[in-house]
Design an enzyme around this catalytic site. Structure first.
Site, PDB file in Angstrom:
ATOM      1  N   HIS A   1       0.857  -1.184   0.000  1.00 54.68           N
ATOM      2  CA  HIS A   1       0.000   0.000   0.000  1.00 54.68           C
ATOM      3  C   HIS A   1       0.893   1.234   0.000  1.00 54.68           C
ATOM      4  O   HIS A   1       1.728   1.392   0.903  1.00 54.68           O
ATOM      5  CB  HIS A   1      -0.897   0.013   1.236  1.00 54.68           C
ATOM      6  CG  HIS A   1      -1.788  -1.186   1.345  1.00 54.68           C
ATOM      7  ND1 HIS A   1      -3.086  -1.184   0.906  1.00 54.68           N
ATOM      8  CD2 HIS A   1      -1.555  -2.430   1.838  1.00 54.68           C
ATOM      9  CE1 HIS A   1      -3.628  -2.375   1.122  1.00 54.68           C
ATOM     10  NE2 HIS A   1      -2.707  -3.152   1.685  1.00 54.68           N
TER      11      HIS A   1
ATOM     12  N   GLU B   1      -7.195 -12.623   6.280  1.00 53.32           N
ATOM     13  CA  GLU B   1      -6.147 -12.114   7.174  1.00 53.32           C
ATOM     14  C   GLU B   1      -6.685 -12.193   8.601  1.00 53.32           C
ATOM     15  O   GLU B   1      -6.243 -13.001   9.398  1.00 53.32           O
ATOM     16  CB  GLU B   1      -5.781 -10.676   6.808  1.00 53.32           C
ATOM     17  CG  GLU B   1      -4.745 -10.062   7.738  1.00 53.32           C
ATOM     18  CD  GLU B   1      -4.563  -8.569   7.513  1.00 53.32           C
ATOM     19  OE1 GLU B   1      -3.560  -8.034   8.028  1.00 53.32           O
ATOM     20  OE2 GLU B   1      -5.413  -7.932   6.857  1.00 53.32           O
TER      21      GLU B   1
ATOM     22  N   ASP C   1       2.586  -2.922   4.423  1.00 53.86           N
ATOM     23  CA  ASP C   1       2.761  -1.532   4.860  1.00 53.86           C
ATOM     24  C   ASP C   1       4.123  -1.431   5.546  1.00 53.86           C
ATOM     25  O   ASP C   1       4.219  -1.363   6.774  1.00 53.86           O
ATOM     26  CB  ASP C   1       1.643  -1.129   5.829  1.00 53.86           C
ATOM     27  CG  ASP C   1       0.277  -1.214   5.187  1.00 53.86           C
ATOM     28  OD1 ASP C   1      -0.075  -0.288   4.428  1.00 53.86           O
ATOM     29  OD2 ASP C   1      -0.435  -2.207   5.424  1.00 53.86           O
TER      30      ASP C   1
END
Length: 347
Positions: free
Chosen positions: A23, A204, A283
Site C-alpha cells: 500500500h 487475514e 505496509d
C-alpha cells in the site's frame, strides 16, 4: 551450514522479484511524515519521528488502521504523493524488485478533500520516473475501503473514471470484521465490466470462508493475505489446483498478531501444499521492513525452506503479476540465470 544459509539469503535479496501487495500510503516513513507535516503546516500528535515509530505497537488490524489513517493527513499536494511514491520505488529497486503492483486508497484522501486531480498526477509522475531511471515496471491498483459502504465504493470507482487508463485493477482492503466479501458484489461486477483485474484482501483476520467468497462472489483473481485459507483443507486444495495466488506479508502478519511469531507462520505449509504463495511487505513503514526484510525474516525462522522453496517463492511473485506474458517470461529467465550463477537448486 550457516554459511550456506547466508549465501541463500544473499541470493534471494539479489534476485529479481515482484511485489504484488504493498500500500503506497503504508510506505510513509516517520521521517517523511514529519517533513511533509512541516511543509504543509500540519501538527502531528507525536513530537518526533522516533516517538511516532515507537507508536507502531499494534494488537490488531484496527489498531494499525487508526494510526495509518491519521498518518495520511500529511499528504496534501501532488508533490507529497510524488515524494511518497518515489521513495518507495527507490527502496523497491534496491531490493531488486522488477515489478511492483501498488495499492492506493483514494477514499483515505477524498474524505479529506484531496481529490484524484491532486494525488493521481503525483503518483503517475513517480511511476514514470521509476520506469525511466530505475528500470522498474510499476502499475497501480485502486483499493477501496471495506469498512465504508458499497455505494461509497461505487461512487469512488465512478469518480476514478477519468484516470481509468492509469490503474490496472480493483482491490479491497481495511477491516474484514463485519465486512464480508458479499457486501461488495455489485462493485466488483462493475469493475469486471470495465475490464479491471480483480484482487481482494481476505483471510487475514477473516475466516477461510471469506477467501472462498472473494473468489466466488467477487471474482477475485488473486487473494491478498489469505493465510486463514489453511483452516479449510478443501480450499487449500482448490487454491493449489487452480493456481490462485496468495500475496502473503509475513512481517505484517506477525506485527498484527495474526501469528504469534515468524516461526508460527503458515506460509511454508501453504507453499508445500502447492499453493502459489509469495512474499510481500504490505505496509513496510509500519511493519518493520520492505520486501527483502520479509524474505530474510521468513527464511531465518524457517530452516525447512530450502533453495528450491526460495526459488519458487520468487518465481511465484513474477508469474502472479498482471504484467504482459512476455515481460514475465523475461524476468523468469533472469531469475533462472541468477539462480544458476549462484549454484543453487531450483527444484
Amino acid at each position: 551450514m550457516a554459511s550456506q544459509r547466508l549465501a541463500l539469503l544473499d541470493a534471494v535479496c539479489a534476485a529479481p522479484k515482484a511485489e504484488l501487495h504493498v500500500h503506497i500510503e503504508g510506505t510513509l516513513e516517520p521521517e517523511l511524515a514529519f517533513a511533509l507535516a512541516r511543509r504543509n503546516g500540519v501538527t502531528l500528535r507525536w513530537r518526533s519521528s522516533a516517538e511516532l515509530r515507537a507508536a507502531y505497537a499494534f494488537d490488531s488490524l484496527q489498531s494499525f488502521l487508526d494510526l495509518y489513517y491519521a498518518g495520511c493527513d500529511v499528504l496534501r499536494t501532488e508533490q507529497d504523493f510524488f515524494d511518497l511514491a518515489w521513495a518507495y520505488f527507490q527502496r523497491a529497486a534496491s531490493d531488486r524488485v522488477v515489478r511492483a503492483e501498488v495499492f492506493f486508497d483514494p477514499q483515505s484522501h477524498t474524505a479529506r478533500g484531496v481529490g484524484f486531480d491532486v494525488f493521481m498526477p503525483g503518483l503517475l509522475r513517480a511511476v514514470a520516473r521509476a520506469q525511466q531511471q530505475l528500470g522498474l515496471s510499476a502499475a497501480y491498483i485502486l483499493c477501496l475501503l471495506r469498512h465504508l459502504s458499497e455505494d461509497d465504493g461505487i461512487a469512488t470507482l465512478q469518480a476514478a473514471q477519468p484516470w481509468a487508463q492509469h490503474f490496472i485493477g480493483l482491490g479491497l482492503d481495511s477491516s474484514e470484521r463485519g465486512n464480508p466479501p458479499e457486501k461488495f458484489a455489485r462493485l466488483y461486477a462493475q469493475a469486471r465490466a470495465q475490464g479491471l483485474r480483480l484482487v481482494a484482501h481476505a483471510g487475514e483476520e477473516g475466516p477461510a470462508a471469506y477467501v472462498r467468497d472473494a473468489l466466488d462472489l467477487l471474482g477475485a483473481e488473486r487473494i491478498d493475505h489469505g493465510v486463514h485459507a489453511a483452516d479449510d483443507p478443501a480450499l487449500v486444495r482448490r487454491l493449489a489446483g487452480q493456481g490462485i495466488a496468495l500475496t502473503v506479508c509475513p512481517l505484517s502478519n506477525v506485527k498484527l498478531c495474526v501469528f504469534p511469531d515468524m516461526a508460527a507462520h503458515n506460509l511454508p505449509a501453504l507453499l508445500h501444499a502447492g499453493v502459489k504463495v509469495m512474499v510481500n511487505s504490505d505496509d513496510p513503514a509500519y511493519f518493520g521492513g520492505y520486501v527483502n526484510a520479509n524474505y530474510q525474516a521468513l527464511l531465518a525462522a524457517h530452516p525447512e525452506l530450502d533453495s528450491a522453496d526460495a526459488y519458487r517463492l520468487l518465481r511465484n511473485s513474477l508469474e502472479a503479476s498482471f504484467a504482459p506474458a512476455g515481460r514475465i517470461a523475461a524476468w523468469v529467465g533472469k531469475l533462472d540465470a541468477h539462480w544458476r550463477a549462484q549454484g543453487l537448486d531450483a527444484g
